[in-house]
Design an enzyme around this catalytic site. Structure first.
Site, PDB file in Angstrom:
ATOM      1  N   ARG A 293      33.952 -31.697 -18.186  1.00  0.00           N
ATOM      2  CA  ARG A 293      33.740 -30.974 -19.680  1.00  0.00           C
ATOM      3  C   ARG A 293      34.151 -29.290 -19.606  1.00  0.00           C
ATOM      4  O   ARG A 293      34.210 -28.956 -20.638  1.00  0.00           O
ATOM      5  CB  ARG A 293      32.259 -31.037 -19.914  1.00  0.00           C
ATOM      6  N   ILE A 422      32.535 -32.058 -31.257  1.00  0.00           N
ATOM      7  CA  ILE A 422      32.624 -33.350 -31.163  1.00  0.00           C
ATOM      8  C   ILE A 422      33.172 -34.184 -29.952  1.00  0.00           C
ATOM      9  O   ILE A 422      32.499 -34.959 -29.244  1.00  0.00           O
ATOM     10  CB  ILE A 422      33.390 -33.818 -32.355  1.00  0.00           C
ATOM     11  N   PHE A 423      34.148 -33.518 -29.203  1.00  0.00           N
ATOM     12  CA  PHE A 423      34.789 -33.911 -28.059  1.00  0.00           C
ATOM     13  C   PHE A 423      33.760 -34.060 -27.020  1.00  0.00           C
ATOM     14  O   PHE A 423      32.783 -33.248 -26.767  1.00  0.00           O
ATOM     15  CB  PHE A 423      36.020 -32.992 -27.638  1.00  0.00           C
ATOM     16  N   GLU A 424      33.859 -34.988 -25.920  1.00  0.00           N
ATOM     17  CA  GLU A 424      33.332 -35.337 -24.963  1.00  0.00           C
ATOM     18  C   GLU A 424      31.851 -35.068 -25.180  1.00  0.00           C
ATOM     19  O   GLU A 424      31.257 -34.456 -24.110  1.00  0.00           O
ATOM     20  CB  GLU A 424      33.939 -34.255 -23.838  1.00  0.00           C
ATOM     21  N   GLY A 425      31.275 -35.520 -25.865  1.00  0.00           N
ATOM     22  CA  GLY A 425      29.665 -35.578 -26.224  1.00  0.00           C
ATOM     23  C   GLY A 425      29.524 -34.658 -27.499  1.00  0.00           C
ATOM     24  O   GLY A 425      29.736 -33.281 -27.337  1.00  0.00           O
TER      25      GLY A 425
END
Length: 558
Positions: A293, A422-425
């Site tokens: 992340r 929004i990406f990766e959670g």
């Protein structure tokens, strides 16, 4: 076309159990952020600020110099935005530089860079073209290299990592058309067949999937004799029969990324390509993301620095009412916000990355907080930049160029950054994920008290354990160093930071008290109070950001 997979019917409780089983259950190392949420300001965990070994720094700086020259001479970000593709010569040039193997150990042909310099490299290429940053990040942060580094067998590392370091592009495939943040409903299956698995299903939003040579695929293995079953990770060769890329998706931002829809129809995958045991797929994914992340904050730092540069240049040149707009308080306050926020973003990224390299702390909360804080604040920074530039901020760079003005892609930065929330959670999922980790100490001692399915004897035992824990913990939240004017005197340097640290210490205890009161009031219903949980996490993120920079020792640039 394969027959549509049967969608698993999953209850709310079953979904929670799947998510709970995937998270790391034990805290084997200390966590600064975990302690912060418990009202314990453990400054000793981040001060003195961890620093990279000299040789790692020299190797990283050498590569950054090469990469900077490549970006300045070979990368045309406007072309990538206009044509929505990264040219082949750019991709091949990055491969020759070794940029696809930044995080891969040198013994497998990679560069073996630290997390710190990997993130610096992502910020650098992201400044030239955000799409390139995503290409490299999706390949190394969550693609084949990172899961194999953490969970792969020696044979898998020797087989795949040299390819990933120099020639092959990889992708990570989890999301499905009907499955986003609730992996318990995963429909893609991997059915055992002798020494192989037969893979069937459809994956959506497969970043790098359109051009990838290797995939990490999450699929559900049915429980059967000799097979534990569960969601499992596999390395899949994209040239295998039955693998089809059905669409290249287009988005409002990041127009150069290769993101699509991938279908698996009766794809035969050797059991030797399974990563970890059956049923460990989600745990592998979550563990990979602990450091993976951090690639998003890297892109946010790059965007923040660029936004500050553009805001200063424009505000000094643009005049209104007899003076540059920078001299008007309304605009000056926006520039101050951009500068201070970018400073905080870099501090959070730097500290989190150094902690990941040092490997002394468990950074699962720190990495999640860095992603959450950076994605939200960078969006606000870009929005303020557009506001400062007014109509020119809303106008595209191509349009500005066409009428003879400097082509500043402010609106593109706003579009490109939007996906980071929004990406990766998503922000909402990150709030819940971090909140769950933040209250883990409470649930470990008192969780059975609020579980309706536990017996009276279990509740009685939990009550006794909770009484012992809270009898020791609660009194420590009443007073602390933050209330003493002389505390943190060692941070009274050119700029007095001691007052800020006293504020963090006091607020940390207040945050812990508020969390305890909420648990006492709502008990088992607290997980439905997502507004409260979101605010608790946001406060923790701010406190983490405030703590990040003072932790650095004295010296140039600190």
């Amino acid at each position: 076309m394969s027959a549509p997979s049967t969608k698993p019917v999953v209850t709310e409780r079953e979904a929670r159990e799947v998510a709970e089983a995937a998270r790391e259950q034990v805290w084997r190392k200390p966590s600064f952020a975990k302690e912060l949420f418990l009202g314990r300001f453990r400054l000793d965990l981040i001060h003195p600020h961890p620093m990279p070994p000299a040789e790692d720094a020299r190797r990283g700086e050498r590569f950054l110099a090469q990469l900077r020259d490549f970006c300045e001479t070979k990368v045309d970000g406007a072309l990538i935005e206009r044509e929505a593709r990264i040219p082949d010569d750019v991709v091949n040039g990055l491969k020759e530089l070794g940029a696809f193997g930044m995080k891969i150990d040198t013994k497998y042909g990679g560069l073996g860079l630290t997390q710190v310099y990997y993130n610096k490299a992502l910020a650098l290429v992201g400044s030239a073209s955000p799409a390139i940053g995503v290409l490299l990040s999706a390949h190394q942060s969550i693609g084949v290299p990172q899961p194999l580094k953490l969970f792969g067998t020696q044979e898998q590392k020797e087989k795949f990592l040299p390819r990933c370091a120099r020639t092959d592009i990889s992708a990570f495939l989890l999301t499905e058309p009907d499955v986003g943040s609730d992996p318990a409903r995963l429909a893609t299956t991997a059915v055992p067949d002798g020494d192989d698995y037969i893979l069937d299903g459809v994956k959506l939003w497969t970043t790098n999937g359109v051009v990838a040579d290797l995939l990490v695929v999450m699929a559900r293995v049915p429980r059967s004799e000799g097979h534990k079953g569960g969601i499992t990770a596999f390395v899949v060769e994209t040239d295998s029969p039955g693998v089809t890329v059905e669409n290249r998706n287009a988005f409002m931002g990041l127009r150069g990324i290769e993101n699509g829809v991938t279908r698996f129809h009766q794809v035969r995958v050797p059991a030797a390509n399974r990563v970890g045991p059956e049923g460990a797929g989600l745990k592998i994914a979550l563990t990979t993301l602990n450091t993976g992340r951090l690639s998003l904050p890297a892109s946010c730092v790059a965007a923040g620095k660029w936004s500050l540069k553009i805001a200063r240049e424009w505000s000094a040149a643009r005049e209104q009412w007899g003076k540059p707009i920078a001299h008007h308080e309304a605009v000056g306050s926006k520039i101050s916000f951009i500068a201070a926020t970018t400073f905080a973003l870099e501090a959070v990224l730097d500290l989190s990355s150094q902690m990941a390299d040092e490997d002394r702390n468990d950074i699962r909360i720190e990495g999640a907080l860095a992603k959450l804080y950076a994605s939200e604040m960078a969006w606000l920074v870009a929005d303020e930049l557009v506001q400062i530039r007014g109509g020119r901020g809303f106008e595209t760079a191509e349009s500005l160029r066409a009428r003879g003005e400097k082509a500043v892609p402010a609106e593109q930065v706003l579009r490109d950054l939007r996906i980071n929330r929004i990406f990766e959670g998503s922000t909402e999922i990150m709030h819940l994920l971090i909140a769950r980790e933040a209250v883990d100490a409470h649930l470990s001692v008192a969780g059975d008290l609020i579980d309706p399915e536990k017996s009276l004897s279990d509740k009685a035992k939990a009550g006794a354990n909770a009484g012992v824990f809270y009898a020791k913990w609660l009194p420590k939240l009443v007073a602390g160093p933050g209330q003493l004017p002389t505390s943190y005197a060692e941070f009274k340097r050119e700029v007095d930071l001691s007052a800020h640290l006293r504020y963090v210490e006091r607020t940390s205890r207040k945050l812990a008290r508020s969390t305890f009161y909420a648990m006492s009031r709502w008990q088992g219903r607290m997980e439905t109070k997502q507004g409260f949980l979101g605010r608790i996490v946001d406060i923790g993120a701010e406190l983490f950001a405030m703590s990040a920079r003072p932790g650095r020792g004295p010296g140039p640039g600190n």
